[in-house]
Design an enzyme around this catalytic site. Sequence first.
Site, PDB file in Angstrom:
ATOM      1  N   GLU A  29       7.734  16.439  16.084  1.00  0.00           N
ATOM      2  CA  GLU A  29       8.199  16.257  14.703  1.00  0.00           C
ATOM      3  C   GLU A  29       7.334  17.115  13.780  1.00  0.00           C
ATOM      4  OE1 GLU A  29       7.365  12.620  12.406  1.00  0.00           O
ATOM      5  OE2 GLU A  29       9.449  12.626  11.758  1.00  0.00           O
ATOM      6  N   GLY A  42       6.674   5.108   8.211  1.00  0.00           N
ATOM      7  CA  GLY A  42       5.741   6.236   8.250  1.00  0.00           C
ATOM      8  C   GLY A  42       5.748   6.818   9.644  1.00  0.00           C
ATOM      9  N   SER A  43       4.637   7.437  10.035  1.00  0.00           N
ATOM     10  CA  SER A  43       4.668   8.167  11.300  1.00  0.00           C
ATOM     11  C   SER A  43       4.409   7.232  12.496  1.00  0.00           C
ATOM     12  CB  SER A  43       3.656   9.313  11.269  1.00  0.00           C
ATOM     13  OG  SER A  43       2.405   8.823  10.889  1.00  0.00           O
ATOM     14  N   THR A  44       4.839   7.697  13.647  1.00  0.00           N
ATOM     15  CA  THR A  44       4.823   6.891  14.869  1.00  0.00           C
ATOM     16  C   THR A  44       3.401   6.488  15.273  1.00  0.00           C
ATOM     17  OG1 THR A  44       6.848   7.940  15.550  1.00  0.00           O
ATOM     18  CG2 THR A  44       5.552   6.943  17.307  1.00  0.00           C
ATOM     19  N   CYS A  96      13.079  11.662   7.410  1.00  0.00           N
ATOM     20  CA  CYS A  96      12.906  11.255   8.803  1.00  0.00           C
ATOM     21  C   CYS A  96      14.159  11.576   9.609  1.00  0.00           C
ATOM     22  CB  CYS A  96      12.623   9.773   8.870  1.00  0.00           C
ATOM     23  SG  CYS A  96      13.743   8.855   7.823  1.00  0.00           S
ATOM     24  N   VAL A 109       0.656   6.206  13.527  1.00  0.00           N
ATOM     25  CA  VAL A 109       0.033   5.229  12.622  1.00  0.00           C
ATOM     26  C   VAL A 109       0.578   3.841  12.941  1.00  0.00           C
ATOM     27  CG1 VAL A 109      -0.148   4.478  10.219  1.00  0.00           C
ATOM     28  CG2 VAL A 109      -0.487   6.885  10.780  1.00  0.00           C
ATOM     29  N   GLU A 126       9.703   1.492  10.774  1.00  0.00           N
ATOM     30  CA  GLU A 126      10.612   2.635  10.957  1.00  0.00           C
ATOM     31  C   GLU A 126       9.734   3.870  10.954  1.00  0.00           C
ATOM     32  OE1 GLU A 126      13.572   2.102  11.866  1.00  0.00           O
ATOM     33  OE2 GLU A 126      13.501  -0.033  11.419  1.00  0.00           O
ATOM     34  N   LYS A 142       0.850  -1.190   0.000  1.00  0.00           N
ATOM     35  CA  LYS A 142       0.000   0.000   0.000  1.00  0.00           C
ATOM     36  C   LYS A 142       0.887   1.240   0.000  1.00  0.00           C
ATOM     37  CE  LYS A 142      -1.732   2.774   2.740  1.00  0.00           C
ATOM     38  NZ  LYS A 142      -1.596   3.860   1.762  1.00  0.00           N
TER      39      LYS A 142
HETATM   40  P1  NAD Z   1       2.165   8.583   7.305  1.00  0.00           P
HETATM   41  O1  NAD Z   1       2.256   7.872   8.588  1.00  0.00           O
HETATM   42  O2  NAD Z   1       1.150   9.643   7.146  1.00  0.00           O
HETATM   43  O3  NAD Z   1       1.878   7.530   6.127  1.00  0.00           O
HETATM   44  C1  NAD Z   1       2.693   6.375   5.954  1.00  0.00           C
HETATM   45  C2  NAD Z   1       1.842   5.290   5.322  1.00  0.00           C
HETATM   46  O4  NAD Z   1       0.844   4.899   6.269  1.00  0.00           O
HETATM   47  C3  NAD Z   1       1.092   5.749   4.073  1.00  0.00           C
HETATM   48  O5  NAD Z   1       1.070   4.714   3.128  1.00  0.00           O
HETATM   49  C4  NAD Z   1      -0.290   6.044   4.614  1.00  0.00           C
HETATM   50  O6  NAD Z   1      -1.310   5.958   3.649  1.00  0.00           O
HETATM   51  C5  NAD Z   1      -0.435   4.967   5.661  1.00  0.00           C
HETATM   52  N1  NAD Z   1      -1.436   5.268   6.678  1.00  0.00           N
HETATM   53  C6  NAD Z   1      -1.868   6.472   7.105  1.00  0.00           C
HETATM   54  N2  NAD Z   1      -2.817   6.328   8.049  1.00  0.00           N
HETATM   55  C7  NAD Z   1      -2.980   5.001   8.224  1.00  0.00           C
HETATM   56  C8  NAD Z   1      -3.810   4.214   9.061  1.00  0.00           C
HETATM   57  N3  NAD Z   1      -4.645   4.778   9.923  1.00  0.00           N
HETATM   58  N4  NAD Z   1      -3.684   2.874   8.981  1.00  0.00           N
HETATM   59  C9  NAD Z   1      -2.825   2.300   8.137  1.00  0.00           C
HETATM   60  N5  NAD Z   1      -2.023   2.991   7.308  1.00  0.00           N
HETATM   61  C10 NAD Z   1      -2.093   4.328   7.355  1.00  0.00           C
HETATM   62  O7  NAD Z   1       3.637   9.121   6.975  1.00  0.00           O
HETATM   63  P2  NAD Z   1       4.127   9.999   5.731  1.00  0.00           P
HETATM   64  O8  NAD Z   1       3.605  11.379   5.887  1.00  0.00           O
HETATM   65  O9  NAD Z   1       3.883   9.291   4.450  1.00  0.00           O
HETATM   66  O10 NAD Z   1       5.698   9.978   5.994  1.00  0.00           O
HETATM   67  C11 NAD Z   1       6.295  10.781   6.954  1.00  0.00           C
HETATM   68  C12 NAD Z   1       6.546  10.046   8.241  1.00  0.00           C
HETATM   69  O11 NAD Z   1       7.322   8.876   7.983  1.00  0.00           O
HETATM   70  C13 NAD Z   1       7.373  10.857   9.227  1.00  0.00           C
HETATM   71  O12 NAD Z   1       6.901  10.642  10.523  1.00  0.00           O
HETATM   72  C14 NAD Z   1       8.778  10.299   9.039  1.00  0.00           C
HETATM   73  O13 NAD Z   1       9.617  10.508  10.153  1.00  0.00           O
HETATM   74  C15 NAD Z   1       8.483   8.867   8.811  1.00  0.00           C
HETATM   75  N6  NAD Z   1       9.569   8.202   8.087  1.00  0.00           N
HETATM   76  C16 NAD Z   1      10.417   7.423   8.815  1.00  0.00           C
HETATM   77  C17 NAD Z   1      11.484   6.796   8.198  1.00  0.00           C
HETATM   78  C18 NAD Z   1      12.429   5.929   8.986  1.00  0.00           C
HETATM   79  O14 NAD Z   1      13.231   5.219   8.372  1.00  0.00           O
HETATM   80  N7  NAD Z   1      12.392   5.966  10.307  1.00  0.00           N
HETATM   81  C19 NAD Z   1      11.685   6.976   6.823  1.00  0.00           C
HETATM   82  C20 NAD Z   1      10.783   7.770   6.107  1.00  0.00           C
HETATM   83  C21 NAD Z   1       9.728   8.375   6.757  1.00  0.00           C
END
Ligand code: NAD
Length: 547
Positions: free
Chosen positions: A425, A265-267, A327, A269, A293, A212
Amino acid sequence: MGKGFFHVPKAVNEPVKTYAPGSPEREEVLLTYKDLYNSNMEVPLYIGSKEIKTGDTKDIRPPHDHKHQVGTYHIAEKKHIEEAIDEAIKARKKWAKLEWEQRAAIFLKAADLIAGPYRARINAATMIGQSKNIFQAEIDSACELCDFLRFNVEYMAEMYDEQPNSSDGNWNRIEYRPLEGFVYAITPFNFTAISGNLPSSAALMGNVALWKPSASQMLSAQVIMEVFKEAGLPDGVINMVMGDPEMITNTVLDSPDFAGVHFTGSTNVFKGIWGKIGNNINKYKTYPRIVGETGGKDFIVAHPTSNPKQVATAISRGAFEYQGQKCSAASRVYLPESLWPEIQDLLKEDLESFKMGSPEDMSNFINAVIHEGAFDKLAGYIDQAKKDKDAEVVIGGNYDKSEGYFIEPTVIVAKDAHYTTMETELFGPVVTIHVYDDKNYTEEKWRDLLETVDNTSIYGLTGGVFSGDRYMTAIATDMLQNAAGNFYINDKPTGAVVGQQPFGGARGSGTNDKAGSKMNLLRWTSVRLIKETFVPATDYRYPFLGE
Ligand code: NAD
């Protein structure tokens, strides 16, 4: 196993092209950019052998020119997710049995396609869809994705070579089985390479996946699927589905065959997904692997003995490249009062020289932030900082969303080391600096500051220390042991390279399974030990039972 112990090609990092004026790669990527910009690309769901156009679509618009539509993507209903799970499980029968070298060849070919004929296309898609300048697109969607694919093959081969000892009369062997079920890969908007890596690393180890992608990364996600198809990935091994993330996730986590999640993605979620898996634990055939991550509040802390020009450059690059949407981006900085005036001048000079606009104009260093939600959130924090007594906006602070989501690179100075933008963040081109008193500075005061750095946020992703005093560097390395999974000495905290700096953090930043390493691949396997005895015993009695 085939009929030989095959050696895989030695992985080397994909060289970064310059895109200097007059270079052929610059001309090619700009032509491809124009083509893609006007192509009205339509992104289907990829389920089994089918490319499904549901008719329920959403627009794809460049963040730097949101009035222009570059394409649409199709939205899945629950029945499509169920179908994707069925197709994945069907595909598993043959895929999980395929010899490892055949799987390796597919992903090595994918890397060569990206390095060669697809390079301009995947870079242009990332520039348009995620608003990255050509250098940021090149190091991500071309080079890092090639590196993930090639190094993972090498790590898989090394892992398979790790075998137990055998004693006289028997032979012990370890088999690195794929998980029994399917893997769910959920990817963020900010790195095309991560999007390609999360489903493919699991698939390389013999797993099937549902992927996804983020709604804000659809153009380059489509190119990734084109590459996998052309590389010969069989139908159903990676199924790409888009739509309501809650519905998709709930449907996936309801399946007894769910065997693991590979998330970035974000913490919050990720925590939500972890909670749902916990609640569903009795449904599953196997304990799911949970790899995530997540967010960061990455720091730079400078000792009074550090070099001001080096610190200023680390902030300019570490906090603002790709508009701070990494990130690992530096977003809280601790500077000594004695160096601050010089660092501030240098920083101001750098930031005022940044040009901001569309990535198509290659003189732009800064482009737009990803979407309106991110823009409004960042503008809100900047406005609040302008009002707060504890904070001062010393550089930048303007924003404009009339054409694209543009936020001027902004520096906030916070009197309070725990001011909100030192802790939260923000994920944008905003850095907060806390200036500390370094008159009559002692080791004890340095230790107090490091304690603050360590305790300030819930995260533990990246961080860097600048210091010209080895004893002070050593103290920081020790005291900040758990504050960052990737810790940098006299360097910015961004720019991890596959094969050199395996990436990931702990605390609220993730499970630290280090993307781009053998440690990560191990999570997508379930080891089977086989012990074979050549001449089995025929009498239960041991010698000690003798007369
Ligand atoms: P996000 O959490 O908004 O989205 C990430 C993914 O999760 C997307 O595919 C999104 O559609 C999905 N998602 C959103 N809500 C969801 C839910 N309720 N249930 C299931 N899936 C859901 O993050 P973003 O804005 O795409 O990316 C930025 C975030 O990712 C920042 O917090 C960043 O620090 C983190 N990030 C971390 C790393 C790492 O290696 N630690 C790398 C890249 C990004």
